[in-house]
Design a protein around this motif. Structure first.
Motif, PDB file in Angstrom:
ATOM      1  N   TYR A   1       3.753   7.841  -4.905  1.00  0.00           N
ATOM      2  CA  TYR A   1       2.916   6.645  -4.847  1.00  0.00           C
ATOM      3  C   TYR A   1       2.368   6.361  -3.453  1.00  0.00           C
ATOM      4  CZ  TYR A   1       4.894   4.982  -9.342  1.00  0.00           C
ATOM      5  OH  TYR A   1       5.269   4.824 -10.639  1.00  0.00           O
ATOM      6  N   ASN A   2       1.208   5.698  -3.428  1.00  0.00           N
ATOM      7  CA  ASN A   2       0.724   5.028  -2.223  1.00  0.00           C
ATOM      8  C   ASN A   2       0.409   3.589  -2.616  1.00  0.00           C
ATOM      9  OD1 ASN A   2       0.625   6.823   0.143  1.00  0.00           O
ATOM     10  ND2 ASN A   2      -0.582   8.114  -1.230  1.00  0.00           N
TER      11      ASN A   2
ATOM     12  N   SER B   1       3.339   8.819  -9.343  1.00  0.00           N
ATOM     13  CA  SER B   1       4.790   8.784  -9.168  1.00  0.00           C
ATOM     14  C   SER B   1       5.327  10.190  -8.990  1.00  0.00           C
ATOM     15  CB  SER B   1       5.427   8.151 -10.408  1.00  0.00           C
ATOM     16  OG  SER B   1       6.809   8.458 -10.450  1.00  0.00           O
ATOM     17  N   ARG B   2       6.363  10.329  -8.160  1.00  0.00           N
ATOM     18  CA  ARG B   2       6.999  11.649  -7.991  1.00  0.00           C
ATOM     19  C   ARG B   2       7.616  12.132  -9.302  1.00  0.00           C
ATOM     20  NH1 ARG B   2       7.075  13.801  -3.188  1.00  0.00           N
ATOM     21  NH2 ARG B   2       6.675  12.454  -1.391  1.00  0.00           N
TER      22      ARG B   2
ATOM     23  N   ARG C   1       5.983  -3.311  -0.643  1.00  0.00           N
ATOM     24  CA  ARG C   1       6.474  -1.942  -0.705  1.00  0.00           C
ATOM     25  C   ARG C   1       7.585  -1.740   0.327  1.00  0.00           C
ATOM     26  NH1 ARG C   1       7.408   2.535  -3.731  1.00  0.00           N
ATOM     27  NH2 ARG C   1       6.346   4.414  -2.984  1.00  0.00           N
ATOM     28  N   PRO C   2       8.759  -2.332   0.078  1.00  0.00           N
ATOM     29  CA  PRO C   2       9.858  -2.191   1.055  1.00  0.00           C
ATOM     30  C   PRO C   2      10.541  -0.829   0.953  1.00  0.00           C
ATOM     31  CG  PRO C   2      10.608  -3.449  -0.827  1.00  0.00           C
ATOM     32  CD  PRO C   2       9.147  -3.132  -1.077  1.00  0.00           C
ATOM     33  N   TYR C   3      11.101  -0.400   2.063  1.00  0.00           N
ATOM     34  CA  TYR C   3      11.874   0.845   2.101  1.00  0.00           C
ATOM     35  C   TYR C   3      13.258   0.554   2.664  1.00  0.00           C
ATOM     36  CZ  TYR C   3       7.770   3.695   1.134  1.00  0.00           C
ATOM     37  OH  TYR C   3       6.692   4.260   0.522  1.00  0.00           O
ATOM     38  N   LEU C   4      14.198   1.422   2.370  1.00  0.00           N
ATOM     39  CA  LEU C   4      15.505   1.373   3.022  1.00  0.00           C
ATOM     40  C   LEU C   4      15.333   2.111   4.351  1.00  0.00           C
ATOM     41  CD1 LEU C   4      17.644   2.246  -0.125  1.00  0.00           C
ATOM     42  CD2 LEU C   4      17.330  -0.018   0.914  1.00  0.00           C
TER      43      LEU C   4
ATOM     44  N   PRO D   1      14.196   6.064   1.647  1.00  0.00           N
ATOM     45  CA  PRO D   1      13.601   5.961   0.305  1.00  0.00           C
ATOM     46  C   PRO D   1      13.104   4.545   0.019  1.00  0.00           C
ATOM     47  CG  PRO D   1      15.987   5.922   0.161  1.00  0.00           C
ATOM     48  CD  PRO D   1      15.664   6.149   1.605  1.00  0.00           C
ATOM     49  N   PRO D   2      12.194   4.408  -0.950  1.00  0.00           N
ATOM     50  CA  PRO D   2      11.738   3.067  -1.335  1.00  0.00           C
ATOM     51  C   PRO D   2      12.905   2.225  -1.829  1.00  0.00           C
ATOM     52  CG  PRO D   2      10.379   4.765  -2.360  1.00  0.00           C
ATOM     53  CD  PRO D   2      11.554   5.456  -1.744  1.00  0.00           C
TER      54      PRO D   2
END
Ligand code: MN
Length: 251
Positions: free
Chosen positions: A97-98, A128-129, A178-181, A201-202
């Motif tokens: 995704y973007n 999506s992956r 669009r948060p990420y860890l 990762p997201p």
């Protein structure tokens, strides 16, 4: 109108399956030129190569492999490799995704934005992956047909879901959260010096209906119209910041 000219690029590199699928998705809609980076350039945003030379190697008829970034590819194609500015620029199909703030990092989206700057309509396409890239092809063909028939220019960010709802309409959305860890990992090289890997990762987050993140998690193909002017809609908070508090008090 003369035969439309369509430029296809990506940020995953000239050998990526998504690039071939994207070129095939518009077969018959116009003359298709492919100009893509020679290797992986994901996350390079709108970078342009101004302090080194570029090479464009013909791969086959109408296909070019370029030693630069996605934006270099679009710039070089629009201004030199093509005999005129393409009517439509397609970028992708990105593996992953973007969404939301991804658009600031994405080479896929930046290549589309560069095409829009050069004077064409432009579509960034990501899936999506967990999706087969081919799942987005019908949506790309539909959008490309409409864009070429329309007299207007658009810049669109398209994302395909992991599990598409059958016959789900394409949904016009806003950029969502669009948060990420986020992580910085320090390791040690063989000389004992530290080096780092960044990124993570997201992270799961609650998405609002109408956002791109909501649409894809509900099986829709998300279509977000983008503008290049990121000026805040309200200028007043910045004006208030510049006002002299002392003068405000005395005035
Ligand atoms: Mn990519």
């Amino acid at each position: 109108m003369s035969e439309p000219l369509i430029l296809v690029t990506n940020d995953d590199g000239v050998h990526a399956e998504g690039l071939r699928l994207l070129a095939e998705s518009v077969a018959g809609l116009g003359r298709v030129i492919v100009c893509a980076p020679e290797g992986e350039r994901s996350g390079t945003s709108h970078s342009i190569t101004l302090h080194a030379h570029l090479r464009a190697t013909p791969v086959r008829e109408g296909w070019w492999s370029v030693s630069g970034t996605p934006v270099d590819c679009v710039y070089l194609a629009a201004l030199h490799l093509c005999d005129r500015v393409p009517d439509l620029f397609l970028s992708g199909i990105n593996a992953g995704y973007n969404l939301g703030t991804d658009v600031f990092y994405s080479g896929t989206v930046a290549a589309a934005a560069e095409g829009y700057i050069r004077g064409g309509s432009a579509v960034a396409v990501s899936v999506s992956r967990d999706a087969a890239p081919a799942s987005i092809v019908p949506a790309v063909r539909l959008l490309s047909t409409r864009l070429l028939a329309s007299g207007e220019r658009h810049l669109l960010n398209v994302n395909g879901p992991a599990t598409p709802i059958a016959d789900a309409p394409l949904e016009v959305t806003r950029l969502g959260k669009r948060p990420y860890l986020d992580r910085v990992e320090q390791r040690t090289d063989l000389q004992g010096r530290p080096y780092f890997w960044i990124g993570g990762p997201p992270a799961d987050t609650a998405a609002d209906e109408g956002d791109d993140t909501w649409a894809v998690t509900h099986g829709r193909v998300s279509v977000t119209p983008l503008e290049l002017d990121i000026t805040a809609p309200d200028l007043e908070p910045a004006r208030a910041l510049l006002r002299d508090p002392a003068q405000e008090a005395s005035g």
